[in-house]
Scaffold this motif. Structure first.
Motif, PDB file in Angstrom:
ATOM      1  N   ASP A 167      10.512   7.048 -10.468  1.00 14.59           N
ATOM      2  CA  ASP A 167       9.502   7.287 -11.495  1.00 14.59           C
ATOM      3  C   ASP A 167       9.732   8.624 -12.197  1.00 14.59           C
ATOM      4  O   ASP A 167       8.898   9.096 -12.938  1.00 14.59           O
ATOM      5  N   ASN A 168      10.890   9.201 -11.940  1.00 14.50           N
ATOM      6  CA  ASN A 168      11.195  10.440 -12.654  1.00 14.50           C
ATOM      7  C   ASN A 168      11.588  10.091 -14.076  1.00 14.50           C
ATOM      8  O   ASN A 168      12.236   9.083 -14.316  1.00 14.50           O
ATOM      9  N   ILE A 169      11.194  10.929 -14.980  1.00 19.27           N
ATOM     10  CA  ILE A 169      11.591  10.693 -16.365  1.00 19.27           C
ATOM     11  C   ILE A 169      13.037  11.146 -16.515  1.00 19.27           C
ATOM     12  O   ILE A 169      13.370  12.287 -16.196  1.00 19.27           O
ATOM     13  N   PRO A 170      13.903  10.263 -16.981  1.00 18.78           N
ATOM     14  CA  PRO A 170      15.317  10.640 -17.095  1.00 18.78           C
ATOM     15  C   PRO A 170      15.500  11.748 -18.137  1.00 18.78           C
ATOM     16  O   PRO A 170      14.712  11.830 -19.087  1.00 18.78           O
ATOM     17  N   PRO A 171      16.499  12.583 -17.982  1.00 12.54           N
ATOM     18  CA  PRO A 171      16.713  13.718 -18.884  1.00 12.54           C
ATOM     19  C   PRO A 171      16.823  13.296 -20.350  1.00 12.54           C
ATOM     20  O   PRO A 171      16.303  14.001 -21.241  1.00 12.54           O
ATOM     21  N   GLY A 172      17.451  12.156 -20.598  1.00 13.28           N
ATOM     22  CA  GLY A 172      17.612  11.674 -21.973  1.00 13.28           C
ATOM     23  C   GLY A 172      16.260  11.451 -22.632  1.00 13.28           C
ATOM     24  O   GLY A 172      16.037  11.794 -23.801  1.00 13.28           O
ATOM     25  N   VAL A 173      15.339  10.882 -21.839  1.00 10.53           N
ATOM     26  CA  VAL A 173      13.997  10.617 -22.355  1.00 10.53           C
ATOM     27  C   VAL A 173      13.300  11.945 -22.657  1.00 10.53           C
ATOM     28  O   VAL A 173      12.617  12.098 -23.665  1.00 10.53           O
ATOM     29  N   PHE A 174      13.508  12.906 -21.794  1.00 11.50           N
ATOM     30  CA  PHE A 174      12.905  14.225 -21.997  1.00 11.50           C
ATOM     31  C   PHE A 174      13.311  14.828 -23.333  1.00 11.50           C
ATOM     32  O   PHE A 174      12.501  15.419 -24.045  1.00 11.50           O
ATOM     33  N   ARG A 175      14.589  14.665 -23.677  1.00 11.82           N
ATOM     34  CA  ARG A 175      15.078  15.233 -24.948  1.00 11.82           C
ATOM     35  C   ARG A 175      14.335  14.605 -26.127  1.00 11.82           C
ATOM     36  O   ARG A 175      13.925  15.290 -27.052  1.00 11.82           O
ATOM     37  N   ILE A 176      14.115  13.266 -26.050  1.00 11.41           N
ATOM     38  CA  ILE A 176      13.376  12.588 -27.129  1.00 11.41           C
ATOM     39  C   ILE A 176      11.956  13.144 -27.198  1.00 11.41           C
ATOM     40  O   ILE A 176      11.420  13.420 -28.261  1.00 11.41           O
ATOM     41  N   LEU A 177      11.374  13.348 -26.002  1.00 11.24           N
ATOM     42  CA  LEU A 177      10.007  13.844 -25.945  1.00 11.24           C
ATOM     43  C   LEU A 177       9.902  15.202 -26.601  1.00 11.24           C
ATOM     44  O   LEU A 177       8.987  15.465 -27.386  1.00 11.24           O
TER      45      LEU A 177
ATOM     46  N   ASN B   4       9.399  10.139  -1.302  1.00 13.42           N
ATOM     47  CA  ASN B   4      10.833  10.165  -1.579  1.00 13.42           C
ATOM     48  C   ASN B   4      11.496   8.825  -1.279  1.00 13.42           C
ATOM     49  O   ASN B   4      12.374   8.388  -2.002  1.00 13.42           O
ATOM     50  N   PHE B   5      11.048   8.194  -0.197  1.00 11.40           N
ATOM     51  CA  PHE B   5      11.607   6.873   0.109  1.00 11.40           C
ATOM     52  C   PHE B   5      11.250   5.868  -0.983  1.00 11.40           C
ATOM     53  O   PHE B   5      12.076   5.071  -1.399  1.00 11.40           O
ATOM     54  N   VAL B   6      10.009   5.924  -1.447  1.00  7.01           N
ATOM     55  CA  VAL B   6       9.589   4.995  -2.496  1.00  7.01           C
ATOM     56  C   VAL B   6      10.407   5.248  -3.761  1.00  7.01           C
ATOM     57  O   VAL B   6      10.902   4.323  -4.392  1.00  7.01           O
ATOM     58  N   LYS B   7      10.590   6.526  -4.092  1.00  3.68           N
ATOM     59  CA  LYS B   7      11.365   6.871  -5.280  1.00  3.68           C
ATOM     60  C   LYS B   7      12.796   6.365  -5.205  1.00  3.68           C
ATOM     61  O   LYS B   7      13.409   6.085  -6.226  1.00  3.68           O
ATOM     62  N   SER B   8      13.330   6.279  -3.972  1.00  2.25           N
ATOM     63  CA  SER B   8      14.713   5.822  -3.839  1.00  2.25           C
ATOM     64  C   SER B   8      14.861   4.379  -4.296  1.00  2.25           C
ATOM     65  O   SER B   8      15.937   3.934  -4.644  1.00  2.25           O
TER      66      SER B   8
ATOM     67  N   ASP C 135       0.833  -1.211   0.000  1.00  4.19           N
ATOM     68  CA  ASP C 135       0.000   0.000   0.000  1.00  4.19           C
ATOM     69  C   ASP C 135       0.862   1.252   0.000  1.00  4.19           C
ATOM     70  O   ASP C 135       0.629   2.191  -0.758  1.00  4.19           O
ATOM     71  N   VAL C 136       1.858   1.254   0.886  1.00  2.35           N
ATOM     72  CA  VAL C 136       2.687   2.447   1.015  1.00  2.35           C
ATOM     73  C   VAL C 136       3.500   2.671  -0.257  1.00  2.35           C
ATOM     74  O   VAL C 136       3.650   3.796  -0.720  1.00  2.35           O
ATOM     75  N   PHE C 137       3.970   1.572  -0.847  1.00  2.00           N
ATOM     76  CA  PHE C 137       4.732   1.717  -2.087  1.00  2.00           C
ATOM     77  C   PHE C 137       3.840   2.198  -3.230  1.00  2.00           C
ATOM     78  O   PHE C 137       4.235   3.024  -4.046  1.00  2.00           O
ATOM     79  N   ALA C 138       2.616   1.658  -3.291  1.00  2.27           N
ATOM     80  CA  ALA C 138       1.744   1.984  -4.405  1.00  2.27           C
ATOM     81  C   ALA C 138       1.175   3.379  -4.271  1.00  2.27           C
ATOM     82  O   ALA C 138       0.952   4.072  -5.253  1.00  2.27           O
ATOM     83  N   ASN C 139       0.954   3.778  -3.025  1.00  3.24           N
ATOM     84  CA  ASN C 139       0.198   4.995  -2.840  1.00  3.24           C
ATOM     85  C   ASN C 139       0.711   5.797  -1.642  1.00  3.24           C
ATOM     86  O   ASN C 139      -0.002   5.988  -0.668  1.00  3.24           O
ATOM     87  N   PRO C 140       1.953   6.258  -1.713  1.00  2.44           N
ATOM     88  CA  PRO C 140       2.489   7.001  -0.574  1.00  2.44           C
ATOM     89  C   PRO C 140       1.744   8.320  -0.392  1.00  2.44           C
ATOM     90  O   PRO C 140       1.442   8.985  -1.369  1.00  2.44           O
TER      91      PRO C 140
END
Lengths: 216, 366
Positions: free
Chosen positions: B274-284, B266-270, B254-259
């Motif tokens: 789920d951040n979009i990496p900068p490289g992907v952003f450039r393609i976008l 922030n702990f879940v993200k560690s 539950d905590v992982f799915a819906n913090p």
């Protein structure tokens, strides 16, 4: 007039006697006081402000008095304990009072080296304070305690040289009465050699024992 | 959100890692409004502010927080290494703050504890270290010997019985710590940052060992850590602490799915970025207008990648995975995918509608 070898043997015996007996009592007193100084301090297993703040200055005062003064100052006390204030046995009382607090400080320093985490682990196991002292604190610092007592013993040998002031005898007394006061260079040299051998072998013995216990 | 939460509940009951159904509500440790103040001459520090939660039998319960959050103090109230200023700590049905010295000593034999820095006796062998708790309770020698060798074989250190701690690696030292903590056959094991001093590989093996402790000896584990990875690997329940308070509490899934809180997010993200990496952003940026980008968060099987291949099959659009992160929580796949759909606008819209009906959380992000 030169000293006879019988006198030298007698002096060695007196020194060993004074050092040996004083060491036993001084260690018992020093170990107990040292442990008390550690466990009664703030945050420790038997925190007791009253005991700690009484003991601490008393030990400091005793440690500040030069031995030759202490020797004379406590003559009434010595007479009370051993029935006389003159002779080898009489010298033992001030030697104990002089060395005990010194050992207490050395023991205190050794025991304070024990990681607080070890004590926490012991408490988590449900160890009693007595068990913490004898099963954790002392075994963990035994090597360092042995070196401390070696250092104290060497100090004790030095202090016995002054025991002549109350007729205690010993090698130091021999050096002063024959070597210094009667200008016998050979006596000075001989007594110094004997003392060097004593201190040297004691230190080596202490080192070997401590190393065994620390198993390096 | 669709029907996400119901999937979650189903997953938890069927995938419970320790088979605790029968006893799941037997509490082992209860914190009731626990407060702790540290008072010194200069100032008063509040370490715990009304902590309340329950650890049930069979749990591997993780408390996570940054240093200074109060988790270490909280852990120590269980065996009263720290006495709470107010509140109740109930262990095995008894309030530990009300126990006599002798009762407390007995209760402590039912609570094992391991430490970040291991705290082994350096002058004692592995065997002697493990036998220490038994020596303290005057156990007969033969019994000690049997128990210690049983535990050393459990932690895989039988050959090291005569070694000294300084001859062991960090992981081996912690194994000795675990064996020692289990010596008196406790029902609870407290872990104080037990893996924080270890490298990732050793951490993994110690965590596996803790799982075995939980399963094979049926010991409830309460652990504190600042590493979300540890929670992810072994815990079934988690409390997130910040500034002396529990700010989030629940099943790990539950905590992982819906913090709910920034700290928890922030702990879940560690662990599950789920951040979009900068490289992907450039393609976008380069493809802006030609495609639509979706973030798919999925939990459990039958979602995620199969869904994407279905999208590609059913609709006239190309699905392109730009970024993905899949991990396992208690044997259940969990993760994020960032997917680019290329094709005609109506087709993409239909594909989006299709995805929304699946067992996943889908969000358009660009």
């Amino acid at each position: 007039m030169e000293v006879s070898s019988a006198q030298v043997v007698q002096a060695i015996y007196e020194t060993l006697y004074m050092v040996g007996v004083s060491l036993v009592f001084a260690t018992l007193i020093g170990l107990s006081l040292g442990i008390l100084l550690v466990v009664t301090r703030k945050g420790h297993i038997l925190e007791n402000q009253a005991v700690f703040s009484t003991l601490n200055p008393i030990i400091n005062v005793l440690r500040s008095v030069p031995f030759i003064i202490l020797l004379v100052a406590i003559i009434p006390f010595t007479r009370l304990i051993v029935g006389t204030s003159i002779g080898t046995t009489a010298a033992i009382v001030p030697l104990v009072i002089y060395t005990g607090p010194y050992i207490a400080r050395l023991v205190e320093n050794s025991l304070l080296e024990v990681n607080a985490g070890i004590i926490e682990a012991a408490e988590a196991m449900g160890a009693t304070p007595v068990q913490i002292i004898f099963r954790f604190l002392i075994p963990e610092t035994l090597g360092s305690l042995i070196l401390s007592i070696t250092t104290a013993t060497i100090g004790l040998i030095g202090a016995t040289a002054m025991a002549g002031a109350v007729g205690g005898g010993g090698i130091g007394d021999l050096a002063i009465t024959y070597g210094y006061q009667r200008f016998s260079t050979i006596t000075i040299v001989a007594t110094v050699v004997i003392l060097v051998i004593m201190v040297q072998s004691l230190q080596s013995f202490g080192n070997v024992l401590a190393r065994r216990i620390r198993r390096k | 959100m669709g029907n996400g939460p119901s999937v979650l509940e189903a997953s938890i009951t069927t995938h419970s890692p320790i088979g605790i159904q029968n006893e799941r509500n037997t509490s082992v440790v209860e914190f009731h409004d626990v407060h702790k103040l540290f008072t010194s001459k200069e100032k008063t520090t509040v370490a715990l502010k009304g902590v309340t939660f329950t650890v049930n039998k069979g749990d591997i319960f993780g408390v996570i927080g940054f240093s200074g959050a109060g988790k270490s103090t909280l852990l120590r109230t269980v065996n009263l290494l720290e006495r709470p200023t107010s509140g109740k700590v109930i262990v095995g049905g008894k309030d530990v703050t009300k126990l006599s010295v002798a009762e407390l000593r007995n209760t402590k034999k039912d609570i094992g504890m391991i430490f970040q820095q291991f705290h082994l006796l350096e002058t004692k062998t592995v065997f002697e270290n493990v036998s220490m708790p038994l020596l303290l309770s005057q156990t007969p020698k033969k019994q000690i010997q049997d128990r210690v060798f049983e535990l050393l074989s459990f932690v895989g250190l039988t050959e090291k019985a005569k070694h000294y701690p300084d001859q062991l690696s960090g992981g081996q030292k912690q194994r000795v710590g675990i064996a020692r903590a289990l010596a008196t056959n406790p029902s609870i094991l407290l872990c104080d940052e037990a893996t924080s001093a270890l490298d990732p590989e050793t951490t993994a093996s110690i965590l596996q060992l803790l799982k075995r402790v939980n399963k094979e000896y049926n010991i409830t584990i309460l652990m504190i850590t600042h590493e979300m990875n540890v929670i992810k690997e072994v815990c079934n329940r988690v409390a997130v602490m910040s500034q002396g308070e529990v700010i989030e509490l629940g099943n790990v899934l539950d905590v992982f799915a819906n913090p709910q809180t920034e700290t928890a997010r922030n702990f879940v993200k560690s662990v599950v970025p789920d951040n979009i990496p900068p490289g992907v952003f450039r393609i976008l940026e380069a493809n802006r207008g030609k495609s639509r980008i979706f973030k798919i968060q999925f939990i459990g099987e039958g979602s995620g990648q199969p869904m994407i291949s279905q999208v590609a099959k059913r609709f006239k659009c190309d699905a392109n995975v730009l970024f993905g992160n899949i991990t396992e929580l208690q044997g259940i796949p969990f993760g994020n995918l960032i997917v680019e759909l290329q094709g005609s606008e109506p087709e993409i819209s239909r594909a989006y509608q299709f995805m929304l009906q699946q067992n996943a959380i889908v969000k358009e992000i660009l």
